[in-house]
Scaffold this active site. Structure first.
Site, PDB file in Angstrom:
ATOM      1  N   GLU A 204     -27.424  -9.687  25.758  1.00  0.00           N
ATOM      2  CA  GLU A 204     -26.815  -8.533  25.095  1.00  0.00           C
ATOM      3  C   GLU A 204     -27.557  -7.287  25.537  1.00  0.00           C
ATOM      4  O   GLU A 204     -28.772  -7.308  25.756  1.00  0.00           O
ATOM      5  CB  GLU A 204     -26.909  -8.713  23.572  1.00  0.00           C
ATOM      6  CG  GLU A 204     -26.543  -7.508  22.745  1.00  0.00           C
ATOM      7  CD  GLU A 204     -25.101  -7.077  22.933  1.00  0.00           C
ATOM      8  OE1 GLU A 204     -24.901  -5.898  23.280  1.00  0.00           O
ATOM      9  OE2 GLU A 204     -24.196  -7.908  22.753  1.00  0.00           O
TER      10      GLU A 204
ATOM     11  N   CYS B  15       0.835  -1.196   0.000  1.00  0.00           N
ATOM     12  CA  CYS B  15       0.000   0.000   0.000  1.00  0.00           C
ATOM     13  C   CYS B  15       0.877   1.255   0.000  1.00  0.00           C
ATOM     14  O   CYS B  15       1.749   1.409   0.858  1.00  0.00           O
ATOM     15  CB  CYS B  15      -0.914   0.009   1.226  1.00  0.00           C
ATOM     16  SG  CYS B  15      -1.946   1.495   1.327  1.00  0.00           S
TER      17      CYS B  15
ATOM     18  N   CYS C 151      -8.113   0.952  -0.596  1.00  0.00           N
ATOM     19  CA  CYS C 151      -7.499   0.378   0.607  1.00  0.00           C
ATOM     20  C   CYS C 151      -7.439  -1.135   0.448  1.00  0.00           C
ATOM     21  O   CYS C 151      -8.449  -1.780   0.121  1.00  0.00           O
ATOM     22  CB  CYS C 151      -8.315   0.749   1.848  1.00  0.00           C
ATOM     23  SG  CYS C 151      -7.732  -0.043   3.360  1.00  0.00           S
TER      24      CYS C 151
ATOM     25  N   CYS D 135     -10.699  -9.827  22.099  1.00  0.00           N
ATOM     26  CA  CYS D 135     -10.065  -9.023  21.050  1.00  0.00           C
ATOM     27  C   CYS D 135      -8.934  -8.172  21.613  1.00  0.00           C
ATOM     28  O   CYS D 135      -8.354  -7.366  20.881  1.00  0.00           O
ATOM     29  CB  CYS D 135     -11.097  -8.144  20.348  1.00  0.00           C
ATOM     30  SG  CYS D 135     -11.937  -6.975  21.436  1.00  0.00           S
TER      31      CYS D 135
END
Length: 466
Positions: free
Chosen positions: A330, A74, A157, A405
């Site tokens: 949730e 990139c 991208c 994460c």
């Protein structure tokens, strides 16, 4: 740190990588973070900032490039802040991510558990199914420069889908043609703030324009521009966000054309995705991640499974076929609505969903005497609160499957679970975000007897070693 001077040039060897993907060089016992460097290289670096416990530097010269150094594909790498690892081979990137998880388990989690493997992506390019393009005050569309809110103009991208790139440029052309103003975060004036695009497995897309108003000029023309650039668009939505700050989406949505949702398939199941729905951005790697979570859960068809932070029910429903009963919780009402619809759509009748904060629902179910055999958690980057950890442990499941994460908060929470009798017994990393420093991890925690004295001694020895 007194020996290092801002502006000084030094020579050192890169030992590894920080959590943000920066090379680590030690000079006289001080840690210097240097972007764009590769493990094993001897480099000349210039000190740009001296802090209390570390320093920042910039690369001046590489004496001998590592064989793991790669030419970035990139042209915006190093300017745009989206990618961290395009200067590494993919093999080295996977090493860095696996090591980051291993360090977190050991240093923060207080465990000697080894990361079994890191599961890399078959294709590390064009993998994102959700793209969010900020719009600069001058109308520039692209991505933020590293550690700033300055938008770098980017038309292509390599980690976004081509459909998303074409959609973003179509919105930019619509703004230019009809002189639609861009939002200026310094003044709070102007209209278009972000361009948000979702893409499914078959190439259909949903476009959402985030604006500082309930309406924008030339709305039919906006839809026409988007559909001309991306003929498989299923809907164009306007989101209203009039709040100052860096939160992307507001609470109000209005459909300008088509529908306000997108259908996608994951692990053989069909899911309805509205704009704010949480959904893993790398579909192929999400399937790898969920299969590993299912393996760690060790289901036989007889178990009750509780899934906290269930979102639109992806993990919950993926486990339903292997369990007697699954429950998902949730806090986002729209996500729970989608989860219930997804259960019906996939003819799953052993799933129940609750709309509540994870800590509240965990405590409520614990009080009601629910004893799930397996609890899965997939929290946001901040990890679990102490209350959630305590409630999960209080329900006494045989296994806890933790999908994370963020390795740092994962390590912290593993240590909290250890104090409540749950030991980490398996860990696997999954590269969900190629070219970036982010990594997903699945950890299996198992209920066992705790010798609190032994744990205190082991932690004490580890602290002494550090």
């Amino acid at each position: 740190m007194e020996k290092l001077k801002t502006g000084g040039v030094y020579t050192g060897t890169v030992e590894g990588y920080s959590s943000e993907g920066l090379g680590i060089v030690r000079l006289d016992g001080a840690v210097v973070f240097v972007p764009g460097t590769v493990r094993g290289e001897t480099v000349e670096l210039k000190i740009t900032r001296v802090m209390k416990t570390a320093a920042a530097g910039e690369l001046v010269r590489v004496h001998e490039p590592s064989p793991e150094r790669s030419e970035p594909e990139c042209p915006h790498f190093g300017v745009c802040g989206g990618c961290d690892f395009q200067h590494l081979t993919y093999t080295e990137e996977l090493w860095a991510k696996r090591q980051r998880v291993q360090d977190a388990l050991e240093r923060l989690g207080g465990t000697d558990l080894q990361v079994e493997e890191i599961l890399g992506a078959r294709n590390p390019f064009r993998y994102r199914n959700k793209s969010q393009y900020p719009v600069g005050a001058d109308g520039t569309v692209g991505f933020y420069r590293a550690r700033s809110h300055q938008v770098v103009p980017i038309q292509r991208c390599l980690i976004q889908s081509e459909v998303s790139d074409k959609t973003a440029q179509a919105v930019r052309e619509w703004m230019r043609r009809y002189k639609i103003s861009a939002y200026d975060e310094t003044t709070g004036k102007g209209l278009v703030r972000h361009i948000y695009v979702r893409v499914n497995r078959v190439g259909q897309s949903l476009c959402c324009v985030v604006a500082n108003s309930r309406q924008v000029p030339r709305e039919p023309e906006l839809a026409a521009y988007v559909c001309a650039a991306a003929p498989s668009t299923v809907g164009v939505v306007l989101n209203t966000n009039t709040r100052r700050g860096n939160v992307i989406l507001g609470d109000r949505y209005r459909t300008l054309w088509g529908q306000d949702f997108l259908m996608d398939t994951l692990c053989g199941l069909e899911f309805k995705l509205s704009v704010p729905s949480f959904y893993q951005v790398n579909r192929d790697q999400a399937e790898v991640l969920y299969h590993k979570a299912l393996e760690f859960a060790g289901l036989t068809g007889q178990e009750t499974v509780l899934d906290l932070y269930c979102g639109i029910g992806t993990i919950t429903l993926c486990m339903a076929d292997s369990a007697a009963r699954v429950l998902g919780a949730e806090i986002v009402p729209a996500a729970i609505d989608d989860a219930r619809e997804n259960a019906v759509r996939n003819h799953i009748d052993n799933a129940e969903f609750f709309c509540a904060d994870a800590a509240d629902i965990a405590a409520k179910l614990e009080r009601e005497g629910l004893r799930p055999d397996v609890i899965t958690v997939d929290p946001p980057r901040k990890g679990l609160s102490e209350e959630v950890v305590a409630s999960v442990a209080g329900m006494r499941p045989r296994r806890v499957v933790y999908v994370s994460c963020d390795p740092a908060t994962l390590g912290r929470d593993i240590k909290r679970f250890a104090g409540l009798g749950y030991r980490a017994v398996r860990a696997c990393a999954v590269d969900m975000f190629p070219a970036t420093c982010h990594v997903e991890t699945v950890v299996l925690l198992s209920k066992g007897e705790v010798d609190s004295k032994k744990i205190r001694v082991e932690f004490s020895l580890e602290d002494m070693d550090m």
